[in-house]
Structure formats: structure tokens, C-alpha cells
Design a protein around this motif. Structure first.
Motif, PDB file in Angstrom:
ATOM      1  N   LEU A  11     163.979  12.102   4.214  1.00  0.00           N
ATOM      2  CA  LEU A  11     162.627  11.551   4.103  1.00  0.00           C
ATOM      3  C   LEU A  11     162.427  10.336   5.008  1.00  0.00           C
ATOM      4  N   TYR A  12     163.471   9.547   5.174  1.00  0.00           N
ATOM      5  CA  TYR A  12     163.383   8.277   5.908  1.00  0.00           C
ATOM      6  C   TYR A  12     162.846   8.430   7.338  1.00  0.00           C
TER       7      TYR A  12
ATOM      8  N   ALA B 204     159.113   9.828   7.382  1.00  0.00           N
ATOM      9  CA  ALA B 204     158.166   8.780   6.987  1.00  0.00           C
ATOM     10  C   ALA B 204     158.040   7.716   8.071  1.00  0.00           C
TER      11      ALA B 204
ATOM     12  N   SER C 101     155.312  -2.176   2.105  1.00  0.00           N
ATOM     13  CA  SER C 101     156.540  -1.378   2.190  1.00  0.00           C
ATOM     14  C   SER C 101     157.677  -2.071   1.461  1.00  0.00           C
TER      15      SER C 101
ATOM     16  N   LEU D 268     160.944   6.112   1.311  1.00  0.00           N
ATOM     17  CA  LEU D 268     159.554   6.061   1.767  1.00  0.00           C
ATOM     18  C   LEU D 268     159.147   4.627   2.108  1.00  0.00           C
TER      19      LEU D 268
END
Length: 578
Positions: free
Chosen positions: A175-176, A179, A199, A228
Motif C-alpha cells: 500500500l505504501y 499511496a 498524514s 496510508l
């Protein structure tokens, strides 16, 4: 019209004066003259210039961003330090002889005794190799806790097994980078300090929520939220740095910012082990989250959103048509041409081999980062691990990153990008045997062996990025480096899932009791996925060196074509191009 003073510098006159050779240089020995002429390549020179020329407020902003990145890395690696105890509490991981949680739940033993002493008695006792032996074990408890309840139980070790490897690697690393691409797009359009603060708040809350988790599924969800939020750190922070510091200071500012990697990783061992011994694993996540939450108001209320770089300045930095504030009208046809050029860049033999080699080297680093604590904890107590690992990655990694860039810059002058790749080849070959020493040497030599392993092993990060930029057409450099980072993160970040299957297969071929099999199988698994991957990447860098000539010739041809297409045509020519 009077010249406007640059608010980001202490004095524009100081910059001019710094370029004028001092009078004493005329009578100085040749060696001093050479040092003065090459002073920009001396380690620490850039930092000195940064302190001299940058404004106090700019340095304050850089400090805040460094702390934010430190917390980013701390929260990322905390799970790898605490996994053994998280699995014991939430019932995931391989079954092993572990402390009996009933003692703690009945408040017959303090948590510090449970974590620090009982782990030694149960998990590291080489005679407790079966469930029956484990549950029959009768250790002498301290007189204050005289009790007949078994001290050990056949329970879950969260640092062992496939579930931990999935949680540490793929759950975060898939995901990193995805995103991160969307965060980069947001950074070009909206207030970056607000986005950075949001964030930071998101990943800090996700870290704190992990301390409240009561199941493995909740751990996965909170770690995905962590990824995320953490994905926004670099795009927003680096964009802010680019606008707070002029081109001649920007490299040093970014270098200081990236020290957050080593500070955060080292701090994860200090907090993860120290707090866990005294308060338990949940407090490790609470305290880590609190560090980030404290920084949120500092980002929101003390960091000013800087004026975005002009197109001219961005061209000077990126060799492109601007990425931070590009006002050129979007064109589908031009975008398709650039997409084709990016694809062609990555299928060139040299670039393709470099991406494979970089992914393999990155995989070795991720495997070790996520399995350092689980491996050492098989034979060494947590306090000792914390004492060494809270210092060694910081010192070794920082030196390696700085020295690697310095050496590659010195070699590349007059020799081109071919010289840089020799830094990659030699550094990884030197690092590999020291990495193996961390697996096979006794304490304290296993830890000390990590110093040269980190110094030489971490040289690759900036050097390989510089090579990728060197062999990429200027028009698409920003896109190429983003795609390159995406590739090596996804491949390297998922590689640690092979650790559990390899270890399980090796156990079948190792003689001895269960404890011996566990230790030896883990050692040889990490040998294959840590130093061996360093050595394999070095071999592939040699192959890339032999193939790079084709990439460079292709790049030069494409750039000549680009210049030809954009050269103003003579009046009346039918080939005139806007």
C-alpha cells in the motif's frame, strides 16, 4: 531596480564572498590548494555551508521535518521489535514454549518479570523442546511470588511464522508506494504543510490504535492505515525542503532529512525493547504514537507553507520542465509520448538489470530489518539487543550513506556513470561477509560485525538512484525515479514472506532438538536471504555495468531527437514545431 534579498539565506553577500579565494591561498602548499578547490566534496562541508547560509527559520523547519521522518520510521519498524509478545497476547505465530500469561493475568507476577525473566526461562531454555516438557517445567520463582502455577505454557510466538512476515512486509509495503504516488499528486496542488500534518496525525493514530488491538485482523487494518498515512511523509516533506532551500543547499538539506531513517530505526530498538520490558508491548505503540501527536501542532502552527519553486528553478534541479508548479497545459498526445518513453527506458537492458539488482539488494535489507530482533532474541536477551541495535544502525548506516555518495561523486568526474556502478559492486561484496558474521559470530562480535556491514552495505541507496538518473532522458527523470522506487519497494518489501517457508523446509534437514532446529534453520534462512542477496546484487551490478553502454547511447539519441524537435525552425519552414 534594487536587487531583492533572498529571505532563505542569511546574506547574499556571504555567498559571493565564499566564492572568492582567500588571500592566504596564494602562498599555501599545493595540497591545501587542492583541498580548497575540492572542498565541496569533503564530508560535512555541505552541512557547514547549510548552517552558514540558511536562515535560522529554515533550519528550524528542517529540524521539524527530520523529527517527523524519524517518527515515521519508528512507527514503521516497531512491530518487528515487539512481534514476539504481540503474538503471545493475540494468539498468532508458531507454537513454542512461552511464558504462562495466566500468572500475569492473575497479577501474581509483575509485567517486567514476565517479559524479561520468563522469556529467558521458557523461550530460550534448550531443554523445553516439546509441549509436555514445557508445561511440566518447574522453575524456582522469586520468594515474593511463591506459587505452584506452571511458569511456562505451549503458546504462540508472534515473531515466528508466515503471519508475522506478512504483517511486517506485504501489508505495509504494497500500500505504501501506491499511496505515495497519489500523495505526490496532492503535493503539487494543495497546501503541503497541512497535508503533512494530516498524514502525521493519521499514522500516529494508527500506531496508537495498534496498542488497543485484540486480534490479528485488527493489527492488519491498523498497519494498512499506518502505511496510508506514512506514504505522505516524503512527498510533502521533500517538496517543502525544495522550496525552503536554494539549489546549492538543497542536497545537504535532503541529506540531513534522510538521517531520519537511521535515527528512527535505531530508536525503534531502544523504545521497543526498553518500554516492553517495563510496561509491555502495548505501551510501546502508545509512546511511539504520542511522539508523533506532539509534532502535529508544531507542523500545523509553526511551519509556514513556502512559496513554490518557479519553473526556472525546478528546471535547474530536475533537468525537466518542472514538477512542483508546472503551468503547461496538459496534452494527451504528449503524455502518451512520455509514457512510451518511460516504458522504453525500463525495458533497456541496463536499466532492467539495475532494477532487478536494486530490488534484490532492497529485499536483503528488508528481510534483515524485519528479522533482526526475532533472530537475536533466540539466544540474546532484549536489553542487550537494545543496547547494541539502538546505536549500530544509526552510526553505520549514516556513515555508509554519506561516504557512498562522496566516493561515487569523486569517481564519476571525467569517467561518467560507469564509475558509480563500481561503488555498488565493491561495496556489496565487502558488506556480504560482515553481514554473514552477524549470523554466525557469538556476542558481541555478531553486533560489531554489523558496523562494517552497514557502512558498506548502505552505500547503495543514493548511488543507485544517481545512476538511474544518469542513464535516464532528462525529459522524464522525475517519472523514472518514481517508477524505479516503486519497483524496488514492491519487490523488495514483499520478499520477506519467503522466510517462513524456507525455514520450515530447512528444519526437515537439520538434526537436534526443536530449539536447535529453530536456531539453525533461522540462521541459514537469513544467510540465504541477507548476505547472499547482497552478493547476488553485486553480481547483477556487474552485468548492468556491461549493458549500460546501450542505455547511455539510447538516452543520448533520444535527447538529441528532443532537442531537434524543440529547436525553433527557420521562418517559412513547414517543419516548424511549437
Amino acid at each position: 531596480m534594487s536587487k531583492e534579498k533572498d529571505p532563505l539565506l542569511n546574506s547574499s553577500e556571504a555567498e559571493k564572498e565564499s566564492d572568492v579565494p582567500p588571500p592566504w591561498l596564494n602562498k599555501a602548499p599545493g595540497c591545501l590548494v587542492w583541498l580548497y578547490e575540492h572542498r565541496e566534496r569533503i564530508p560535512g562541508y555541505g552541512v557547514v555551508q547549510l548552517l552558514r547560509k540558511a536562515s535560522l527559520y529554515s533550519m528550524y523547519v528542517l529540524l521539524i521535518l527530520l523529527l517527523v521522518y524519524l517518527v515515521n520510521q519508528l512507527d514503521r519498524y516497531t512491530i518487528s521489535i515487539t512481534a514476539k509478545y504481540v503474538g503471545l497476547d493475540l494468539h498468532f505465530g508458531t507454537l513454542d514454549c512461552m511464558p504462562n500469561l495466566t500468572l500475569f493475568k492473575q497479577e501474581k507476577l509483575s509485567r517486567s518479570y514476565l517479559v524479561h525473566t520468563m522469556i529467558k526461562d521458557c523461550n530460550k531454555n534448550t531443554s523445553l523442546t516439546t509441549q509436555e516438557l514445557c508445561e511440566d517445567y518447574e522453575a524456582m520463582l522469586p520468594n515474593a511470588y511463591n506459587d505452584t502455577t506452571p511458569i511456562c505454557a505451549w503458546d504462540h510466538d508472534g515473531a515466528k511464522g508466515l503471519k508475522y512476515q506478512i504483517l511486517a512486509g506485504p501489508v505495509f509495503n504494497n500500500l505504501y508506494p501506491i499511496a505515495g504516488i497519489f500523495m505526490g499528486l496532492l503535493a503539487d496542488r494543495f497546501n503541503r504543510k497541512i497535508l503533512l500534518g494530516l498524514s502525521l496525525l493519521l499514522w500516529s493514530l494508527a500506531t496508537g490504535a495498534t496498542g488497543f488491538a485484540v486480534s490479528y485482523v485488527m493489527l492488519v487494518i491498523f498497519r494498512m492505515l499506518l502505511a496510508l498515512g506514512a506514504a505522505g511523509c516524503n512527498p510533502f516533506a521533500l517538496s517543502i525542503i525544495a522550496d525552503y532551500f536554494p539549489q546549492e543547499l538543497r542536497g545537504s538539506a535532503v541529506g540531513i532529512y534522510y538521517w531520519g531513517i537511521y535515527f528512527g530505526y535505531s530508536l525503534a530498538y531502544a523504545i521497543g525493547n526498553g518500554v516492553n520490558i517495563g510496561l509491555g508491548w502495548r505501551w510501546v505503540f502508545f509512546i511511539s504514537a504520542l511522539m508523533g501527536i506532539v509534532l502535529v501542532p508544531l507542523v500545523f502552527f509553526t511551519v509556514k507553507e513556502p512559496k513554490r519553486s518557479t519553473e526556472k528553478d525546478t528546471k535547474a534541479v530536475n533537468g525537466d520542465k518542472g514538477t512542483l508548479n508546472n503551468k503547461k497545459e496538459w496534452s494527451l498526445s504528449e503524455s502518451l509520448v512520455q509514457l512510451k518513453l518511460v516504458i522504453l527506458t525500463f525495458i533497456m537492458p541496463g536499466m532492467l538489470t539495475l532494477c532487478i539488482a536494486g530490488s534484490i539488494r532492497n529485499a536483503g535489507g528488508y528481510v534483515w530489518a524485519y528479522n533482526t530482533q526475532p533472530f537475536f532474541s533466540l539466544t540474546i536477551d532484549d536489553a542487550t539487543i537494545a543496547a547494541y541495535m539502538s546505536v549500530i544502525p544509526l552510526v553505520g548506516g549514516s556513515i555508509g550513506a554519506v561516504v557512498g555518495g562522496l566516493i561515487s561523486d569523486l569517481l564519476v568526474k571525467g569517467r561518467g556513470p560507469y564509475a558509480r556502478i563500481w561503488v555498488l559492486i565493491i561495496s556489496q561484496i565487502i558488506a556480504a561477509p560482515f553481514a554473514a558474521g552477524a549470523l554466525f559470530l557469538p556476542e558481541p562480535w555478531c553486533f560489531l560485525s554489523l558496523i562494517p556491514s552497514n557502512v558498506f552495505g548502505e552505500m547503495w541507496i543514493g548511488v543507485l538512484s544517481a545512476i538511474v538518473l544518469d542513464i535516464s532522458p532528462k525529459k522524464i527523470r522525475t517519472t523514472v525515479i518514481a517508477v524505479y522506487l516503486f519497483i524496488i519497494t514492491v519487490i523488495g518489501g514483499n520478499f520477506n514472506i519467503v522466510v517462513a517457508p524456507i525455514q520450515k523446509a530447512l528444519k526437515k534437514h537439520i538434526d537436534g532438538d526443536d530449539t536447535t532446529k529453530e536456531l539453525r534453520s533461522m540462521r541459514w534462512t537469513l544467510f540465504l536471504t541477507f548476505p547472499c542477496l547482497y552478493a547476488l546484487s553485486s553480481i547483477l551490478f556487474v552485468v548492468a555495468f556491461l549493458l549500460m553502454r546501450f542505455d547511455i547511447k539510447w538516452k543520448e539519441r533520444k535527447e538529441r531527437e528532443h532537442v531537434s524537435l524543440n529547436r525553433p525552425a527557420k521562418s517559412g519552414s513547414v517543419d516548424s514545431v511549437e
